[in-house]
Scaffold this motif. Structure first.
Motif, short mmCIF file in Angstrom:
data_model
loop_
_atom_site.label_atom_id
_atom_site.label_comp_id
_atom_site.label_asym_id
_atom_site.label_seq_id
_atom_site.Cartn_x
_atom_site.Cartn_y
_atom_site.Cartn_z
N VAL A 116 2.66 46.78 -0.34
CA VAL A 116 3.41 46.13 -0.35
C VAL A 116 3.70 44.73 0.57
CG1 VAL A 116 4.80 47.68 -1.38
CG2 VAL A 116 4.48 47.91 1.35
N ILE A 117 3.68 43.69 0.91
CA ILE A 117 3.83 42.50 1.93
C ILE A 117 5.97 42.27 1.63
CG2 ILE A 117 3.70 40.64 2.51
CD1 ILE A 117 0.27 41.51 0.43
N LEU A 154 -5.78 41.63 -5.73
CA LEU A 154 -4.55 41.68 -6.34
C LEU A 154 -3.18 40.86 -7.34
CD1 LEU A 154 -3.53 42.80 -2.79
CD2 LEU A 154 -3.81 44.69 -4.56
N ARG A 155 -2.21 41.62 -8.03
CA ARG A 155 -1.33 40.74 -8.97
C ARG A 155 0.18 41.28 -8.49
NH1 ARG A 155 -3.82 37.23 -12.69
NH2 ARG A 155 -2.51 36.18 -13.69
N GLU A 185 4.78 34.50 -9.30
CA GLU A 185 4.53 35.33 -9.52
C GLU A 185 2.67 34.91 -8.48
OE1 GLU A 185 1.36 35.72 -12.68
OE2 GLU A 185 2.63 34.36 -13.26
N ILE A 186 2.31 35.67 -8.25
CA ILE A 186 1.10 35.80 -7.13
C ILE A 186 0.07 36.73 -6.63
CG2 ILE A 186 1.69 36.03 -4.17
CD1 ILE A 186 4.06 36.09 -4.00
N LYS A 187 -0.89 35.95 -6.98
CA LYS A 187 -2.24 36.40 -6.56
C LYS A 187 -2.70 36.22 -5.30
CE LYS A 187 -6.20 36.34 -9.18
NZ LYS A 187 -6.99 35.39 -11.02
N ARG A 188 -3.29 37.58 -4.93
CA ARG A 188 -4.04 37.78 -3.79
C ARG A 188 -5.64 37.92 -4.09
NH1 ARG A 188 -1.43 37.46 0.99
NH2 ARG A 188 1.18 37.33 0.57
N GLN A 247 2.37 44.66 -4.74
CA GLN A 247 0.72 43.85 -5.53
C GLN A 247 0.35 44.98 -6.04
OE1 GLN A 247 -0.36 40.94 -5.62
NE2 GLN A 247 1.02 39.31 -4.59
N LYS A 248 -0.66 45.03 -7.14
CA LYS A 248 -1.47 46.18 -7.79
C LYS A 248 -2.96 44.95 -8.62
CE LYS A 248 2.42 49.20 -8.60
NZ LYS A 248 3.30 50.21 -9.36
#
Ligand code: HEM
Length: 166
Positions: A93-94, A117-118, A130-133, A104-105
């Protein structure tokens, strides 16, 4: 009289929780530089410090701050928690300084020292959907990329940075 004794301070160096063993490669204070861009904005360079630590619980605490590379002026900041499970999955969680909140999972790979994480939830965002890390640790370096998808643009890079352990 009437003033309660202060609570004891937390232990200075708690033992690592067994659940954090396989993601311990992320722990530490990291500092370095990154660059950002997106089709809709001017690209930019920034300095960054990331801290990832634990207090003996099965959770990694995370805080990050950035500044303009040229002037040192503060930019984006965020903080949260990473919660690995023993089967190779991880969630985070951010909370961002812009007001955006992420759940994020994803998965980690201890051998490759990588983490992906997506977003399963992006809240309170005006444009981001959406955010991908992605994170990768090699030696004393932590490299990451952040991709985002917006209402007008599909998932693509916004940030990349390389930080060194300090
Ligand atoms: C622009 C999201 C992290 C610096 C943007 C925009 C969005 C966004 C939606 C506007 C794009 C548009 O107008 O089409 C995010 C998200 C982040 C993130 C979701 C993290 C997951 C950062 C960080 C920095 C940063 C860490 C600084 C180091 C900027 C700058 C712009 C920008 C300078 C362009 C100027 C502006 O519109 O304010 N970002 N950002 N961003 N972002 Fe980020």
């Amino acid at each position: 009289a009437g003033v309660p004794a202060p609570a004891p301070a937390p232990a200075a160096a708690p033992a690592l929780h067994p659940k954090l063993q396989s993601v311990a490669f992320m722990l530490g204070t990291w500092r370095g530089e990154g660059e950002g861009g997106f089709p809709t904005i001017k690209s930019f360079k920034y300095g960054e410090e990331i801290k990832l630590w634990h207090v003996g619980k099965p959770v990694i605490a995370y805080t990050q701050k950035t500044w303009k590379a040229a002037s040192g002026e503060p930019m984006h900041a965020e903080s949260g928690y990473f919660r690995p499970t023993s089967d190779g999955s991880i969630e985070a969680v951010i909370a961002q300084s812009t007001g955006l909140a992420e759940v994020q999972k994803g998965t980690y790979d201890s051998a490759k020292q990588s983490l992906e994480l997506r977003s399963s939830l992006v809240g309170n965002a005006s444009k981001v959907v959406e955010i991908k890390r992605m994170f990768h640790v090699e030696g004393d370096e932590l490299a990451y990329t952040v991709e985002m998808g917006t209402q007008t643009h599909e998932l693509q890079p916004h940030l990349r940075a390389v930080l060194k352990k300090v």
